[in-house]
Design a protein around this motif. Structure first.
Motif, PDB file in Angstrom:
ATOM      1  N   VAL A   1       0.814  -1.222   0.000  1.00  0.00           N
ATOM      2  CA  VAL A   1       0.000   0.000   0.000  1.00  0.00           C
ATOM      3  C   VAL A   1       0.848   1.273   0.000  1.00  0.00           C
ATOM      4  O   VAL A   1       0.542   2.224  -0.709  1.00  0.00           O
ATOM      5  CB  VAL A   1      -0.934   0.016   1.233  1.00  0.00           C
ATOM      6  CG1 VAL A   1      -1.900   1.195   1.175  1.00  0.00           C
ATOM      7  CG2 VAL A   1      -1.687  -1.303   1.375  1.00  0.00           C
ATOM      8  N   PHE A   2       1.907   1.270   0.807  1.00  0.00           N
ATOM      9  CA  PHE A   2       2.690   2.490   1.010  1.00  0.00           C
ATOM     10  C   PHE A   2       4.119   2.322   0.524  1.00  0.00           C
ATOM     11  O   PHE A   2       4.713   1.244   0.676  1.00  0.00           O
ATOM     12  CB  PHE A   2       2.709   2.866   2.496  1.00  0.00           C
ATOM     13  CG  PHE A   2       1.339   3.059   3.080  1.00  0.00           C
ATOM     14  CD1 PHE A   2       0.623   4.222   2.827  1.00  0.00           C
ATOM     15  CD2 PHE A   2       0.752   2.081   3.876  1.00  0.00           C
ATOM     16  CE1 PHE A   2      -0.655   4.397   3.356  1.00  0.00           C
ATOM     17  CE2 PHE A   2      -0.510   2.253   4.414  1.00  0.00           C
ATOM     18  CZ  PHE A   2      -1.224   3.415   4.155  1.00  0.00           C
ATOM     19  N   ASN A   3       4.659   3.399   0.007  1.00  0.00           N
ATOM     20  CA  ASN A   3       6.055   3.382  -0.414  1.00  0.00           C
ATOM     21  C   ASN A   3       6.983   3.838   0.697  1.00  0.00           C
ATOM     22  O   ASN A   3       8.176   3.560   0.673  1.00  0.00           O
ATOM     23  CB  ASN A   3       6.254   4.295  -1.633  1.00  0.00           C
ATOM     24  CG  ASN A   3       5.502   3.777  -2.840  1.00  0.00           C
ATOM     25  OD1 ASN A   3       5.450   2.564  -3.061  1.00  0.00           O
ATOM     26  ND2 ASN A   3       4.901   4.676  -3.594  1.00  0.00           N
ATOM     27  N   ASP A   4       6.436   4.544   1.681  1.00  0.00           N
ATOM     28  CA  ASP A   4       7.287   5.053   2.759  1.00  0.00           C
ATOM     29  C   ASP A   4       7.263   4.082   3.942  1.00  0.00           C
ATOM     30  O   ASP A   4       6.501   3.111   3.971  1.00  0.00           O
ATOM     31  CB  ASP A   4       6.806   6.440   3.209  1.00  0.00           C
ATOM     32  CG  ASP A   4       5.394   6.406   3.744  1.00  0.00           C
ATOM     33  OD1 ASP A   4       4.587   5.590   3.241  1.00  0.00           O
ATOM     34  OD2 ASP A   4       5.076   7.154   4.667  1.00  0.00           O
ATOM     35  N   ALA A   5       8.083   4.371   4.933  1.00  0.00           N
ATOM     36  CA  ALA A   5       8.193   3.500   6.121  1.00  0.00           C
ATOM     37  C   ALA A   5       7.066   3.828   7.094  1.00  0.00           C
ATOM     38  O   ALA A   5       7.289   4.389   8.167  1.00  0.00           O
ATOM     39  CB  ALA A   5       9.558   3.700   6.769  1.00  0.00           C
ATOM     40  N   TYR A   6       5.867   3.502   6.711  1.00  0.00           N
ATOM     41  CA  TYR A   6       4.698   3.778   7.555  1.00  0.00           C
ATOM     42  C   TYR A   6       4.534   2.602   8.531  1.00  0.00           C
ATOM     43  O   TYR A   6       3.716   1.716   8.344  1.00  0.00           O
ATOM     44  CB  TYR A   6       3.472   3.951   6.660  1.00  0.00           C
ATOM     45  CG  TYR A   6       2.203   4.322   7.390  1.00  0.00           C
ATOM     46  CD1 TYR A   6       2.184   5.333   8.348  1.00  0.00           C
ATOM     47  CD2 TYR A   6       1.014   3.674   7.109  1.00  0.00           C
ATOM     48  CE1 TYR A   6       1.017   5.672   9.004  1.00  0.00           C
ATOM     49  CE2 TYR A   6      -0.162   4.008   7.748  1.00  0.00           C
ATOM     50  CZ  TYR A   6      -0.159   5.007   8.699  1.00  0.00           C
ATOM     51  OH  TYR A   6      -1.312   5.337   9.350  1.00  0.00           O
ATOM     52  N   LEU A   7       5.349   2.633   9.589  1.00  0.00           N
ATOM     53  CA  LEU A   7       5.448   1.485  10.483  1.00  0.00           C
ATOM     54  C   LEU A   7       4.142   1.219  11.227  1.00  0.00           C
ATOM     55  O   LEU A   7       3.867   0.091  11.634  1.00  0.00           O
ATOM     56  CB  LEU A   7       6.598   1.699  11.473  1.00  0.00           C
ATOM     57  CG  LEU A   7       7.976   1.876  10.815  1.00  0.00           C
ATOM     58  CD1 LEU A   7       9.040   2.103  11.888  1.00  0.00           C
ATOM     59  CD2 LEU A   7       8.327   0.672   9.954  1.00  0.00           C
ATOM     60  N   ARG A   8       3.357   2.265  11.415  1.00  0.00           N
ATOM     61  CA  ARG A   8       2.106   2.128  12.142  1.00  0.00           C
ATOM     62  C   ARG A   8       1.188   1.067  11.512  1.00  0.00           C
ATOM     63  O   ARG A   8       0.403   0.410  12.201  1.00  0.00           O
ATOM     64  CB  ARG A   8       1.415   3.494  12.159  1.00  0.00           C
ATOM     65  CG  ARG A   8       0.248   3.593  13.046  1.00  0.00           C
ATOM     66  CD  ARG A   8      -0.261   5.035  13.108  1.00  0.00           C
ATOM     67  NE  ARG A   8      -1.459   5.067  13.901  1.00  0.00           N
ATOM     68  CZ  ARG A   8      -1.471   5.074  15.220  1.00  0.00           C
ATOM     69  NH1 ARG A   8      -0.328   5.088  15.880  1.00  0.00           N
ATOM     70  NH2 ARG A   8      -2.603   5.069  15.883  1.00  0.00           N
ATOM     71  N   PHE A   9       1.288   0.930  10.204  1.00  0.00           N
ATOM     72  CA  PHE A   9       0.410   0.007   9.479  1.00  0.00           C
ATOM     73  C   PHE A   9       0.543  -1.426  10.020  1.00  0.00           C
ATOM     74  O   PHE A   9      -0.430  -2.173  10.070  1.00  0.00           O
ATOM     75  CB  PHE A   9       0.742   0.046   7.989  1.00  0.00           C
ATOM     76  CG  PHE A   9      -0.287  -0.634   7.127  1.00  0.00           C
ATOM     77  CD1 PHE A   9      -1.542  -0.067   6.945  1.00  0.00           C
ATOM     78  CD2 PHE A   9      -0.003  -1.844   6.492  1.00  0.00           C
ATOM     79  CE1 PHE A   9      -2.496  -0.688   6.144  1.00  0.00           C
ATOM     80  CE2 PHE A   9      -0.953  -2.468   5.687  1.00  0.00           C
ATOM     81  CZ  PHE A   9      -2.201  -1.892   5.519  1.00  0.00           C
ATOM     82  N   GLY A  10       1.738  -1.778  10.419  1.00  0.00           N
ATOM     83  CA  GLY A  10       1.962  -3.136  10.926  1.00  0.00           C
ATOM     84  C   GLY A  10       1.352  -3.377  12.289  1.00  0.00           C
ATOM     85  O   GLY A  10       1.220  -4.530  12.725  1.00  0.00           O
ATOM     86  N   ARG A  11       0.978  -2.318  12.977  1.00  0.00           N
ATOM     87  CA  ARG A  11       0.493  -2.474  14.356  1.00  0.00           C
ATOM     88  C   ARG A  11      -1.032  -2.434  14.444  1.00  0.00           C
ATOM     89  O   ARG A  11      -1.586  -2.653  15.515  1.00  0.00           O
ATOM     90  CB  ARG A  11       1.083  -1.374  15.241  1.00  0.00           C
ATOM     91  CG  ARG A  11       2.589  -1.450  15.393  1.00  0.00           C
ATOM     92  CD  ARG A  11       3.061  -0.630  16.579  1.00  0.00           C
ATOM     93  NE  ARG A  11       2.942   0.796  16.341  1.00  0.00           N
ATOM     94  CZ  ARG A  11       3.915   1.573  15.871  1.00  0.00           C
ATOM     95  NH1 ARG A  11       5.090   1.028  15.595  1.00  0.00           N
ATOM     96  NH2 ARG A  11       3.742   2.858  15.701  1.00  0.00           N
TER      97      ARG A  11
END
Lengths: 232, 375
Positions: free
Chosen positions: A40-50
């Motif tokens: 979905v995201f190209n950036d390091a959107y770490l929140r998505f994993g949580r």
């Protein structure tokens, strides 16, 4: 009054993406793809994993829709609304959370899971990610057409509450704990805007009886609406 | 088109509308030790729960809770549009399911609850449930008012409810959001919220239809606004940006200046950050001085999705009587709240009442209420 469809995004059993350039859209029964951040995201959107699976699903489809509409990037928060219809909501997350409560009278209750036992929380995730400060509401209806959120979005625009609303439907596969009837799993969102001149996928309006009209024809379901819009 | 409230009822830990009103005026609290489930592992054993709600594996307590509300509610036209507002509906049925003592869970389906309520009044349509965390019923009232103001319908039934269950209680405890003592909204020593349960019903009608049917107006919904902080999932924006936007939208819709507001029914959960956020937001909206404000959650607990609807009902009573209810639990006001909030009744001068709620997901909602002809 009519509104323009400016963007479309989806995650269904058949695939994920947004707009005309994406893979074919349909909403069959089956198992949804397991979403990863890089899908979905190209950036390091770490929140998505949580976040929980229900929130990931909806956030992904909203992201694809905003990207398709050219509204993904922002500098200043925007009064854009988000409305989602859902039948099962976060019931799967509810079950997972309560399973953390049962073993020791709540001593091991998971605060992280509890935070996602409200079905509107994924709208909050979208609001944070994309700076959306308009109304954000989840609705439950009995109708299986998945159009409740889109109808409400049209009303919000028509009443002058918002100029732009991201609206759609989002449901995981039927939870093991409940059966409220057949509902195709998946998440589909449309970016709807009052701006009638905006290039897009056609216009939507409400008929005299409150029915949703696309190009003057009654819309039967979200799936039919999106298929028609993508052909345009 | 003007939007009137022509009937209203509620049920809380203090009883029906009259009992709740009288209890709150007397500074009574419904917060007490919970006898419904074991609380040993939680931050507190206190909550504002209602006697007599069945704890069954067969049917949600929601049905009996709503029956209590209907006892004080009159007839509803069958063409009224139905909006319900609940965050967790029949979540009490998930508990026996996951504990292995139940297998049938129809009450977990909010659409089934819609059907039940629609059938109760013989309504032509099934309507919708609005879920926006603790602002759910505030938004339902706003949405109903907008429908009437736009001329889409001329009667809307708003029904809101939430239960105090171990599901919800354990979660707020895990989030460290519960005060070990009964909550103390706007107190400088506040440590969190007390959970409660309750329900309310409001019948909204266009002024034209209310007059035509000879129904007295209990009050008017003059303005409404909804906005998201876009800041955090479980915590409010410290600068109150979303609440400021919601209140400003409501003032704009009502076409009134901030000076027209004579009192505020605040969300006032008793958590450190919520109450401070509200005070910061009100200072911005009311630069010439924040009007007197209160919170009823120290007495009724936080009733989640039902809170806004319950507060509208009590707010209209406040406007009718000229009394802003005491903030039960308050002892030493937060510095910013000194002179604004009281544990005693405050006089409410002629003017409008602002009612606000905020919730998880960053949502904020505001309503502006005007006194009616009778209450």
């Amino acid at each position: 009054m009519s509104v323009t469809i400016r963007g479309i995004g989806w995650v269904t059993v058949a695939g994920m993406g947004g707009g005309r350039g994406a893979d074919g859209f349909s909403m069959p029964q089956g198992e949804l793809p397991k979403l990863k951040r890089k899908d979905v995201f190209n950036d390091a959107y770490l929140r998505f994993g949580r976040i929980d699976a229900f929130s990931k699903l909806g956030l992904a489809a909203i992201t694809f829709a905003l990207r398709d509409a050219g509204l993904e990037e922002w500098d200043v928060k925007r009064p854009i609304g988000v409305v989602a219809a859902t039948r099962y909501g976060c019931l799967t997350t509810d079950s997972d959370y309560f399973d953390s409560v049962v073993p020791d009278h709540g001593a091991l209750a998971s605060p992280n899971l509890f935070a996602y036992t409200l079905p509107n929380c994924f709208l909050g995730e979208a609001a944070i990610r994309f700076g959306l400060t308009g109304p954000s509401v989840v609705i439950n209806e009995e109708t299986p057409d998945g159009l409740g959120g889109i109808r409400m979005a049209l009303d919000l625009i028509r009443w002058g509450e918002c100029e732009t609303v991201v609206a759609g439907v989002s449901d995981l596969e039927r939870p093991a704990v409940a059966d409220f009837g057949e509902q195709a799993p998946g998440s589909v969102f449309l970016v709807l805007s009052r701006d009638a001149d905006a290039a897009g996928y056609g216009v939507l309006s409400r008929g005299d009886g409150g029915e949703l009209l696309s190009g003057g024809e009654v819309v039967a379901s979200v799936e039919a609406l999106v298929k028609k819009a993508l052909k345009r | 088109m003007s939007v009137c409230v022509v009937d209203m009822a509620l049920h809380s830990a203090l009883g029906d509308l009259d009992e709740t009103w009288d209890g709150l005026l007397a500074g009574k609290s419904g917060v007490r030790p919970i006898a419904r489930f074991v609380t040993d592992k939680y931050l507190t054993g206190m909550g504002a729960w209602i006697d007599g709600l069945p704890q069954s594996s067969d049917s949600s307590a929601v049905h009996v809770l709503l029956d209590n509300v209907w006892d004080g509610f009159g007839s509803v036209p069958t063409d009224a549009h139905l909006l319900i507002a609940t965050t967790k509906g029949g979540i009490d049925m998930l508990e026996p399911l996951r504990r292995g003592t139940a297998t049938n869970v129809p009450d977990l389906d909010n659409a089934a609850l819609l059907q039940t309520i629609s059938a109760r009044f013989g309504l032509a349509g099934r309507g919708s449930n609005i879920n926006a965390a603790c602002a759910s019923s505030t938004i339902a009232v706003a949405h109903g008012a907008a429908m009437i103001a736009a001329g889409d319908v001329d009667a809307v039934l708003v029904v809101c409810f939430d239960l105090l269950t171990e599901f919800v209680f354990s979660g707020f405890s895990a989030l460290q959001a519960l005060d070990p003592q009964p909550s103390r909204p706007f107190d400088k020593d506040r440590k969190g919220l007390s959970l409660g349960e309750g329900a309310a019903a409001l019948l909204l009608m266009s002024e034209e239809r209310a007059v035509r049917e000879g129904r007295a107006s209990l009050g008017t919904i003059l303005g409404w606004g909804v906005a998201n902080d876009a800041n955090h999932i479980t915590a409010p924006a410290r600068d109150g940006c979303g609440l400021i936007q919601a209140v400003n939208n409501a003032l704009k819709r009502a076409t009134v200046a901030p000076q027209a507001i004579s009192g505020i029914s605040a969300h006032g959960t008793g958590t450190v950050y919520n109450d401070l956020m509200e005070l910061v937001a009100f200072e911005q909206v009311f630069p010439h001085g924040t009007p007197p404000l209160n919170s009823i959650k120290g007495a009724l607990g936080h009733t989640l999705g039902a809170a806004g609807g319950i507060e509208v009902v009590l707010g209209l009573r406040s406007l009718a009587s000229g009394q802003l209810l005491p903030t039960v639990g308050l002892q030493n006001p937060e510095e910013r709240a000194v002179g604004l909030v009281s544990s005693d009744v405050q006089l409410l001068s002629d003017g409008l009442l602002l009612s606000t709620n905020s919730g998880f997901g960053g949502i904020n909602a505001a309503l502006i209420l005007e006194k009616g002809g009778a209450a």
